[in-house]
Scaffold this motif. Structure first.
Motif, PDB file in Angstrom:
ATOM      1  N   GLY A  55     -15.041  64.823 -46.701  1.00  0.00           N
ATOM      2  CA  GLY A  55     -16.270  64.363 -47.330  1.00  0.00           C
ATOM      3  C   GLY A  55     -16.924  63.180 -46.649  1.00  0.00           C
ATOM      4  O   GLY A  55     -17.872  62.610 -47.171  1.00  0.00           O
ATOM      5  N   LEU A  56     -16.420  62.809 -45.464  1.00  0.00           N
ATOM      6  CA  LEU A  56     -17.002  61.691 -44.723  1.00  0.00           C
ATOM      7  C   LEU A  56     -17.710  62.190 -43.479  1.00  0.00           C
ATOM      8  O   LEU A  56     -17.298  63.189 -42.878  1.00  0.00           O
ATOM      9  N   VAL A  57     -18.743  61.471 -43.083  1.00  0.00           N
ATOM     10  CA  VAL A  57     -19.513  61.807 -41.889  1.00  0.00           C
ATOM     11  C   VAL A  57     -19.553  60.572 -41.003  1.00  0.00           C
ATOM     12  O   VAL A  57     -19.794  59.462 -41.474  1.00  0.00           O
ATOM     13  N   LEU A  58     -19.326  60.786 -39.733  1.00  0.00           N
ATOM     14  CA  LEU A  58     -19.399  59.721 -38.729  1.00  0.00           C
ATOM     15  C   LEU A  58     -20.576  60.039 -37.823  1.00  0.00           C
ATOM     16  O   LEU A  58     -20.679  61.141 -37.293  1.00  0.00           O
ATOM     17  N   THR A  59     -21.478  59.086 -37.679  1.00  0.00           N
ATOM     18  CA  THR A  59     -22.663  59.318 -36.855  1.00  0.00           C
ATOM     19  C   THR A  59     -23.048  58.038 -36.122  1.00  0.00           C
ATOM     20  O   THR A  59     -22.590  56.949 -36.464  1.00  0.00           O
ATOM     21  N   LEU A  60     -23.867  58.198 -35.117  1.00  0.00           N
ATOM     22  CA  LEU A  60     -24.390  57.062 -34.357  1.00  0.00           C
ATOM     23  C   LEU A  60     -25.845  56.874 -34.760  1.00  0.00           C
ATOM     24  O   LEU A  60     -26.636  57.808 -34.664  1.00  0.00           O
ATOM     25  N   LEU A  61     -26.195  55.681 -35.225  1.00  0.00           N
ATOM     26  CA  LEU A  61     -27.570  55.417 -35.618  1.00  0.00           C
ATOM     27  C   LEU A  61     -28.403  54.889 -34.464  1.00  0.00           C
ATOM     28  O   LEU A  61     -29.615  55.057 -34.449  1.00  0.00           O
ATOM     29  N   LYS A  62     -27.747  54.246 -33.507  1.00  0.00           N
ATOM     30  CA  LYS A  62     -28.496  53.653 -32.396  1.00  0.00           C
ATOM     31  C   LYS A  62     -27.554  53.397 -31.239  1.00  0.00           C
ATOM     32  O   LYS A  62     -26.392  53.059 -31.446  1.00  0.00           O
ATOM     33  N   GLY A  63     -28.066  53.571 -30.041  1.00  0.00           N
ATOM     34  CA  GLY A  63     -27.329  53.225 -28.835  1.00  0.00           C
ATOM     35  C   GLY A  63     -28.172  52.299 -27.984  1.00  0.00           C
ATOM     36  O   GLY A  63     -29.400  52.408 -27.977  1.00  0.00           O
ATOM     37  N   CYS A  64     -27.542  51.397 -27.285  1.00  0.00           N
ATOM     38  CA  CYS A  64     -28.255  50.452 -26.419  1.00  0.00           C
ATOM     39  C   CYS A  64     -27.988  50.818 -24.962  1.00  0.00           C
ATOM     40  O   CYS A  64     -26.833  50.792 -24.518  1.00  0.00           O
ATOM     41  N   TYR A 110     -22.147  54.532 -37.895  1.00  0.00           N
ATOM     42  CA  TYR A 110     -22.328  54.615 -39.344  1.00  0.00           C
ATOM     43  C   TYR A 110     -21.349  55.648 -39.895  1.00  0.00           C
ATOM     44  O   TYR A 110     -21.328  56.793 -39.472  1.00  0.00           O
ATOM     45  N   LEU A 111     -20.520  55.206 -40.820  1.00  0.00           N
ATOM     46  CA  LEU A 111     -19.542  56.049 -41.500  1.00  0.00           C
ATOM     47  C   LEU A 111     -19.970  56.128 -42.958  1.00  0.00           C
ATOM     48  O   LEU A 111     -20.172  55.095 -43.593  1.00  0.00           O
ATOM     49  N   TYR A 112     -20.117  57.354 -43.469  1.00  0.00           N
ATOM     50  CA  TYR A 112     -20.532  57.462 -44.865  1.00  0.00           C
ATOM     51  C   TYR A 112     -19.886  58.635 -45.575  1.00  0.00           C
ATOM     52  O   TYR A 112     -19.460  59.597 -44.964  1.00  0.00           O
ATOM     53  N   ARG A 113     -19.800  58.474 -46.892  1.00  0.00           N
ATOM     54  CA  ARG A 113     -19.316  59.522 -47.781  1.00  0.00           C
ATOM     55  C   ARG A 113     -20.542  60.315 -48.209  1.00  0.00           C
ATOM     56  O   ARG A 113     -21.420  59.782 -48.872  1.00  0.00           O
ATOM     57  N   LYS A 114     -20.570  61.562 -47.791  1.00  0.00           N
ATOM     58  CA  LYS A 114     -21.760  62.398 -47.955  1.00  0.00           C
ATOM     59  C   LYS A 114     -22.243  62.454 -49.406  1.00  0.00           C
ATOM     60  O   LYS A 114     -23.410  62.200 -49.684  1.00  0.00           O
ATOM     61  N   GLU A 115     -21.360  62.766 -50.335  1.00  0.00           N
ATOM     62  CA  GLU A 115     -21.762  62.895 -51.742  1.00  0.00           C
ATOM     63  C   GLU A 115     -22.124  61.545 -52.358  1.00  0.00           C
ATOM     64  O   GLU A 115     -23.076  61.450 -53.132  1.00  0.00           O
ATOM     65  N   ALA A 162      -9.769  61.746 -49.589  1.00  0.00           N
ATOM     66  CA  ALA A 162     -10.707  62.854 -49.667  1.00  0.00           C
ATOM     67  C   ALA A 162     -11.676  62.670 -50.828  1.00  0.00           C
ATOM     68  O   ALA A 162     -11.303  62.156 -51.887  1.00  0.00           O
ATOM     69  N   ALA A 163     -12.901  63.091 -50.611  1.00  0.00           N
ATOM     70  CA  ALA A 163     -13.944  62.985 -51.663  1.00  0.00           C
ATOM     71  C   ALA A 163     -13.749  64.081 -52.696  1.00  0.00           C
ATOM     72  O   ALA A 163     -13.187  65.099 -52.466  1.00  0.00           O
TER      73      ALA A 163
END
Length: 188
Positions: free
Chosen positions: A50-59, A68-73, A187-188
């Motif tokens: 239930g978690l998503v790992l994503t990149l919000l910005k790169g330099c 950014y790590l977030y719990r989708k629900e 787990a979510a």
């Protein structure tokens, strides 16, 4: 230099534990390392939890990323609250049908705007009154400073800060003792 897994434990333990909907941190990959492979391995470890790992910005200049790590629900529920939706509309966000659309707008603001988008606190699960207070007071006149700047009840914020700190300490110890990222993820 810290691995991405270690950084996720250090900066995202409350999110991994389910105490917080999301975490954001700056990560500087090791020069010559396989960041893409490490990122994908971490993402796979979180799949089905239930978690998503994503990149919000790169330099491009430094090679660093905002991870950014977030719990989708949990994030979807937070962003679906009427007061949060109204606030984000006031901040110029277009209506969306899912949290990913809102995250794309946030990522664009991080990349294109000169000033940091302080509404990001909503995406991190900070109390809306504190996010609004930070913007209104330009980061000054807060009642307590910890994981974020509090403009409301400092006792409640202090309680949350303690919970997050204790969680991070436990996760650090467990990770150092050999627990995997997947084992540390509730787990979510």
């Amino acid at each position: 230099m810290m691995s991405l897994q270690a950084a996720l434990v250090e900066h995202g333990a409350p999110t991994l534990a389910g105490l917080k909907p999301a975490s954001l941190f700056r990560f500087q990959p090791q020069e010559g390392g396989d960041f893409a492979g490490e990122f994908l391995a971490c993402r796979r470890a979180l799949e089905g939890r239930g978690l998503v790992l994503t990149l919000l910005k790169g330099c491009r200049r430094t090679g660093a990323y905002l991870v950014y790590l977030y719990r989708k629900e949990a994030l979807a529920g937070l962003l679906d609250q009427p007061d949060h939706r109204a606030f984000l509309r006031e901040m110029g966000y277009e209506p969306w049908t899912e949290s990913r659309g809102c995250l794309r707008q946030l990522a664009a603001r991080l990349c294109l705007e000169g000033e940091f988008p302080h509404e990001i606190g909503v995406f991190l699960g900070y109390p809306l009154s504190d996010v609004k207070g930070f913007i209104r007071h330009k980061g000054k006149n807060f009642t307590l400073c910890g994981c974020w700047k509090c403009y409301g009840d400092p006792r409640e914020a202090q309680r949350q800060f303690r919970r997050f700190k204790e969680c991070t300490n436990v996760y650090r110890r467990r990770f150092a003792a050999g627990a995997t990222l997947r084992q540390l993820t509730v787990a979510a």
